[in-house]
Design an enzyme around this catalytic site. Structure first.
Site, PDB file in Angstrom:
ATOM      1  N   LYS A 240       0.435   4.875   6.788  1.00 22.13           N
ATOM      2  CA  LYS A 240      -0.131   5.715   5.681  1.00 22.13           C
ATOM      3  C   LYS A 240       0.529   7.106   5.660  1.00 22.13           C
ATOM      4  O   LYS A 240       1.240   7.445   6.705  1.00 22.13           O
ATOM      5  CB  LYS A 240      -1.593   5.639   5.815  1.00 22.13           C
TER       6      LYS A 240
ATOM      7  N   SER B 201       0.954  -1.266  -0.058  1.00 22.25           N
ATOM      8  CA  SER B 201       0.037  -0.083   0.080  1.00 22.25           C
ATOM      9  C   SER B 201       0.713   1.426  -0.128  1.00 22.25           C
ATOM     10  O   SER B 201       0.376   2.363  -0.526  1.00 22.25           O
ATOM     11  CB  SER B 201      -0.813  -0.073   1.160  1.00 22.25           C
TER      12      SER B 201
END
EC number: 3.4.21.-
Length: 175
Positions: free
Chosen positions: A91, A43
């Site tokens: 993230k 990701s």
């Protein structure tokens, strides 16, 4: 013989005292100041794990930097997953409270980030479980700020707080 037992006893007592001081200090440091973590998944590619599933980057997580919930757009952060509290995710911060962001696949095309929340996304769009899936994230879920890649050695570097140009908020609270 008695002298050697006395020396051994003193050595053992000193070892125990050192252990009972060192362990709480180490635990406190790892919990409050910094720790390391292995990044799994794709990701955050290409920033982290550019080699795909063959390699995993190990990053330094600075707890101290997020103790007052002060993060900037572009920071790479570790946080408790809003969908699974047993899991930590990593993230990039895209928007801060008060910002209006154009989403990628979220149920609303535009989202105003509420007070006490941030908008986070993975760098590899389409392969990331992020705010586009679960919405704005409470600052209370922040765990740490990723500051450096420590492993593998050929990737040693400081992680820069860079926001991709296409992901700037439409309206930010500074405007």
């Amino acid at each position: 013989m008695a002298q050697s037992q006395g020396w051994l006893r003193r050595y053992f007592k000193a070892l125990c005292k050192g252990f009972f001081v060192a362990v709480p200090v180490a635990v406190t440091f790892l919990d409050r100041v910094a720790c390391v973590a292995r990044v799994e998944g794709s990701s955050m590619q290409p920033s982290l794990n550019p080699g795909g599933s063959q390699s995993s980057d190990v990053v330094l997580l600075n707890h101290w930097k997020v103790r007052n919930f002060e993060v900037q757009r572009g920071d790479i952060v570790s946080l408790v997953s809003p969908k699974n509290p047993e899991q930590k995710i990593i993230k990039r911060v895209i928007a801060l409270e008060g910002d209006i962001i154009r989403t990628i696949g979220h149920k609303n095309r535009l989202v105003k980030v509420p007070r006490g929340h941030i908008w986070v996304e993975g760098d590899h769009h389409g392969h990331s479980f992020d705010s586009n899936s679960f919405g704005p994230v409470s600052l209370g879920l922040l765990h740490a700020h990723a500051t450096h890649i420590l492993w593998p050695p050929e990737r040693w570097q400081r992680l820069e707080s860079v926001l991709p140009p296409e992901r700037f908020p439409i309206h930010s609270r500074e405007e």
